[in-house]
Design an enzyme around this catalytic site. Structure first.
Site, PDB file in Angstrom:
ATOM      1  N   HIS A  40     -22.954  24.786  21.261  1.00 22.41           N
ATOM      2  CA  HIS A  40     -23.302  25.621  20.116  1.00 22.41           C
ATOM      3  C   HIS A  40     -22.605  26.981  20.137  1.00 22.41           C
ATOM      4  O   HIS A  40     -22.841  27.800  19.258  1.00 22.41           O
ATOM      5  CB  HIS A  40     -24.822  25.827  20.067  1.00 22.41           C
ATOM      6  CG  HIS A  40     -25.578  24.608  19.618  1.00 22.41           C
ATOM      7  ND1 HIS A  40     -25.431  23.385  20.219  1.00 22.41           N
ATOM      8  CD2 HIS A  40     -26.476  24.423  18.617  1.00 22.41           C
ATOM      9  CE1 HIS A  40     -26.211  22.497  19.617  1.00 22.41           C
ATOM     10  NE2 HIS A  40     -26.851  23.101  18.645  1.00 22.41           N
ATOM     11  N   HIS A  90       0.797  -1.229   0.000  1.00 27.26           N
ATOM     12  CA  HIS A  90       0.000   0.000   0.000  1.00 27.26           C
ATOM     13  C   HIS A  90       0.829   1.280   0.000  1.00 27.26           C
ATOM     14  O   HIS A  90       0.700   2.097  -0.895  1.00 27.26           O
ATOM     15  CB  HIS A  90      -0.954   0.025   1.200  1.00 27.26           C
ATOM     16  CG  HIS A  90      -1.683   1.324   1.327  1.00 27.26           C
ATOM     17  ND1 HIS A  90      -2.879   1.566   0.695  1.00 27.26           N
ATOM     18  CD2 HIS A  90      -1.351   2.479   1.959  1.00 27.26           C
ATOM     19  CE1 HIS A  90      -3.247   2.813   0.949  1.00 27.26           C
ATOM     20  NE2 HIS A  90      -2.353   3.381   1.723  1.00 27.26           N
TER      21      HIS A  90
END
Lengths: 670, 670
Positions: free
Chosen positions: B473, B260
């Protein structure tokens, strides 16, 4: 006896009332999921409101965290330490009922949620922890770990890629004790989801190896009961119960996005009360409904029964029981100080150049056998990041033996699962990827830091030193971005010894740590006993020519060796110079003002910081008169040495910059 | 005539040779995908090597970007301006063949790839752009836009959540001209994927509304040809062709992870040459194989034919053709200066407090009708972020009318798709979400910045001013993290006028911009004609008492109003004070040294920066003697005003801090 619908309506009305009083919140989801919640929480959820920390309780994660009032209503009614006044203070500063559920703020909240998709991903980690802990500690006739992980998700959670990543692993890991309720109300903030979420969710989850139940009517108790029973029976697959529900159920804004994220308005609430047959004033719950919800007696009995069983276990397996208590309390082994001392002594002996990722691998090879709570892993870069200790075996999802997790190429899912493993208790998760892919995991690291989880992120290949893989793989802004996450300690060690200290700090700190490690070899700094001890303080004088310095060089990680070579050159030129290694600015900043002043005297303004990352961060230490040798653009593909030279990371350039700073900085301005 | 296998082997051998020479790279995937590449690139791929910018070419995205040598070999052999010497310089500093494909570096590379999953997500944006451009400009008998988007993906791409997000939308949007080849070799870096990627991919993509073809043998040309033909025939569904392949095909490391990510080694390469029947020396390709690959004549003819058709179109629809050219060249309309002037004049007139997100919505309402290239959207927060202009209609995936995209709750996928829309040409994408969710999109914004796409991210709810939704948030570190992304301009305007200027800057800059906007109302600054012009410089003196300032206040966005109120108080106390608004530090830093010195004189050290975000960034401007009023921890849920007060964002606290800074900072140290 109240009907089950009436019991569910108590959740609805409390949610509406609290949101209305706060004039802020998300009523749609609590109204829609109340029947699901009643079916789960009043029928077989194992928990003890008096002890939210009971280790064998079922875990519950509200992945669609904006439905927080549903959870607060459940915790209040079942008897957690969440009085009505807390509900009346919903979303107010300092209350126990923040806008989204926050772990550590509200008793009974198992996980901070809000950013969609991460709750379910974290629940996957909890469900895995349960199985691994059971494998490790249960014995024939002694199932001391025997609980489930439940999760509510909304459409939004299933749109987010992170849920895909984690749910794929949940299937692979055969987490049959993970039961997910999908609140399929077909509405998200922008309206009916058909136009942006048209996939066949049932088919998708079957493709992931899940048992899919439904769609059922999420407002029919008999369908919910049957679905839950069926999910509980399945042991080798996680279950997704698809519940068709009506957002804003009971109100005039039913099935409408307008019920999602804003108070319904007093008139709509009043009408909904009538529609729901609810006659009480705001925040008033009839006594018989309260009584039917009260889970304290059952919960107490359940934990009592478990404690009796644990006493039997303790009698049969005293050593194991002791270890179980240590592990689930998150305590380090008694001999851990000696273990760390041995590690540091050993790693201080290294004299040959070595990449800090390799020094970290050595540390893990040594540490992991001593800390069975450590669960390693990587997002498909095991060999490169060196996170698999030589003693570790991969997880076997048929037996749950093996404490190394192959997460696949899923940095975000991995990080949420790490949070879940840590939250569950009994495990200390760590896992690695390349630092440039920290980006993908960012919000999970942030939420982990917000929850204060004890977990360790291992980020290697930490600069342009990556070389040939090029700018997509060369972090620039990532180190500084990590440092700015509140509550996260970041260590960028400069050699094998600092790497050992960083691991010690990461394991002993009851909070999250990120280790930032080099791909390339770095030289070993020569150390005195004194400088060794000082590493723990996050920033310290590694070398100095003596006297009040004219110039301070600051560096971290792979740039300390470069700075040290420049130090030699500057010292040879007769300059009084000091080299400060700053492996962890967070730790350094927590040190006393005296310590910081002794390392970086306010009056010495000729300062040069050297780090192969974004320069912005470093002005905090060099001010307006100093300079930073760092990166202001993306890197380049090429041999690491060529790239470093291209961007000026050479002794000559450091010396030139240092002399320039010296020439223009004011000397002792006071 | 060489066989097709021999032609594929040319790709294999060039890849091996280049990787071997570089002693760096990923040979496994090029060896495995060579037959797929031959089947696509020599059989119907529409492109002209002499003009990589031909607007009606097929797009090709190598999502598994580590297989870069496959693409470079293709580009070289088909006749792009990529000589053999460039292949010999693979992965060397300054070469046209960096480690991963980079847009803008190598002719013929349509997209920068490397971080897995983002290539396919970007390809979705390209495929959508093709359909929208066709809808807008094609006329009966005049198909001037008529091409496809092809993409190669590996296992890793499909594990990453971002691919799920984008592929779900591709199904919803019925992107039949998107054809994805899945290199299903079953191997990723950690080994055989069964243990971490066990899902049924075919079923999953069917669930997403895709046509799934195969699994086929990815080394059999007849199966590949049939699959491609079938994919091309399907018009209403994207196609996934599952190709079973052998990583490292032809080498002794076939089917092994060892092929790989590292060179095969000279011995393995030598043996692979024998196995592949390849007798030439390194980098030598036989002439007849070169001839068979050469796509220049065909490509030239294809574009010639298109140009003739475009000439016909131009004759029939002269105005449309002119607009088409403007759009696909990325030029603004001729009258754009006047449009911007009108916008700015209009927004300067606002005197009432207004959230900058709302000022942005007004700007969009005005701008969008003038800029038909603008394609809006949001990750399910349309109303909150104000990204849908009043003139916009949602995309209709049956006709591709409508220029507003409901992305669903998919910030990362959204951002990749924006990159794809911009890369394709003809569109200027912008879209919004909450700033705290920038985290999820981070790496796509980074890759967009690396490619220099012309796109605009709209991030609203930019601080603790979010209020009740709480710390999950409330962005803290996000603004600074955005600012550190190289190549990205970040604007945080303080009022309606600065918001208008920010939009002008975003549209006129041929690169990426992020707008950071408040949820809460902010006051309008009073402006002279002079200060209005100065906004464009990114940082400027908004107010001053006159004379050399003793104290400088710096602020951005929602904190400018606070700073201005403190300015009044300080001025009333007789302090010579200056207020600097710094809406874009990137733009400011590109200004001349003279400008910067005139705004922030080096000698004035009493400086206080005020921004409701991470403090770290600001030391660059306040140095060691100044102070920063910002955030050093997470926010809290509560009323925005209460939260702001809690964290010290009050006039009194600013004044106190300012006086403290004044008392201790040296005055004119020179």
């Amino acid at each position: 006896m109240p009907t089950r619908r009436q019991l569910a309506n108590a959740l609805r009305v409390l949610s509406m009332d609290a949101i209305e009083k706060a004039q802020s919140g998300h009523p749609g989801a609590p109204l829609g999921m109340a029947d699901m919640a009643e079916a789960l929480w009043r029928h077989g959820l194992k928990h003890n409101p008096a002890n939210p920390g009971w280790v064998d309780r079922d875990r519950f994660v509200l992945s669609n965290g904006h439905a927080s009032m549903l959870l607060y209503a459940l915790l209040h009614l079942t008897g957690y330490d969440l009085p009505l006044s807390a509900l009346e203070d919903f979303r107010q500063l300092g209350s126990k009922t923040p806008g989204h559920p926050e772990y550590g703020v509200t008793p009974g909240v198992d996980c901070t949620t809000g950013p969609l998709g991460q709750g379910i991903a974290t629940a996957v980690g909890m469900a895995l922890a349960e199985r691994m802990l059971a494998q490790e500690f249960n014995r024939e006739g002694h199932n001391i770990i025997d609980h489930r992980t439940y999760c509510f998700v909304g459409d939004g959670c299933l749109m987010e890629g992170v849920s895909q990543e984690a749910c794929s692993l949940a299937g692979t890991w055969k987490l049959g004790r993970l039961i997910v309720f999908y609140d399929a109300n077909g509405i998200s903030i922008d309206g009916s989801v058909d136009a942006w979420f048209s996939e066949d969710t049932a088919l998708r989850f079957r493709a992931l190896g899940w048992q899919v139940i439904g769609p059922i009517d999420g407002h029919k108790t008999e369908e919910l009961d049957a679905a839950i029973a069926s999910a509980r029976e399945t042991v080798d697959k996680p279950s997704l119960i698809i519940c068709r529900t009506h957002i804003g159920f009971g109100s005039a804004k039913v099935d409408s996005a307008s019920s999602h994220g804003a108070p319904l308005g007093s008139e709509t609430v009043a009408k909904a009360r009538v529609a729901l047959g609810w006659e009480e004033a705001p925040f008033v719950v009839p006594e018989e409904i309260r009584a039917a919800w009260d889970a304290r007696a059952l919960g107490y009995a359940a934990e009592e029964e478990w404690m009796r069983r644990f006493a039997d276990y303790e009698a049969a397996y005293p050593k194991l029981a002791k270890e179980f208590l240590r592990r689930t309390k998150g305590q380090l082994p008694n001999n851990s100080e000696a273990i760390f001392a041995e590690l540091c002594t050993s790693q201080a002996k290294e004299t040959n150049p070595l990449a800090t990722r390799k020094a970290s691998k050595r540390a893990l090879d040594f540490l992991v056998p001593h800390f069975p709570e450590m669960v390693g892993g990587s997002a498909d870069l095991t060999g490169s990041v060196g996170t698999m200790a030589s003693s570790q075996k991969p997880l076997d999802p048929t037996t749950y033996e093996g404490r190394y997790l192959y997460y696949g190429v899923r940095e975000f899912g991995m990080s949420c699962i790490m949070n879940g493993l840590a939250l569950h208790g009994g495990f200390l998760p760590y896992a690695g990827t390349f630092l440039s892919f920290f980006d993908q995991a960012k919000n999970a690291v942030r939420i982990g830091a917000m929850m204060g989880v004890h977990a360790v992120w291992v980020f290697t290949h930490d600069s342009i030193g990556v070389g040939e893989d090029g700018p997509t793989h060369q972090p620039i802004e990532q180190i500084a971005s990590l440092r700015m996450i509140p509550g996260l300690d970041v260590w960028r060690p400069c050699d094998s010894f600092e790497t050992a200290v960083a691991w010690q700090a990461a394991l002993t700190r009851m909070g999250p740590t990120a280790l930032v490690l080099s791909r390339q070899s770095v030289p070993q700094s020569t150390r005195t006993a004194e400088t060794m001890d000082m590493v723990r303080r996050g920033g310290y004088i590694l070398r100095e020519t003596g006297g009040t310095p004219e110039l301070i060089l600051l560096a971290t990680g792979s740039e300390v060796g470069l700075a040290s070579a420049a130090f030699d050159e500057l010292a040879a030129q007769g300059i009084a110079v000091r080299l400060v290694s700053l492996p962890s600015s967070q730790v350094f900043e927590r040190e006393s003002q005296e310590w910081r002043e002794s390392v970086l005297p306010h009056s010495v303004r000729a300062r040069l910081a050297i780090e192969a990352g974004s320069t912005d961060f470093w002005y905090r230490y060099v001010g307006l008169d100093g300079a930073v040798l760092g990166m202001t653009g993306f890197g380049l593909s090429g041999k690491a040495t060529a790239v470093a030279e291209h961007f000026g990371f050479t002794v000559k350039h450091v010396v030139d910059l240092a002399r320039e700073v010296l020439s223009r900085a004011p000397r002792s301005p006071k």
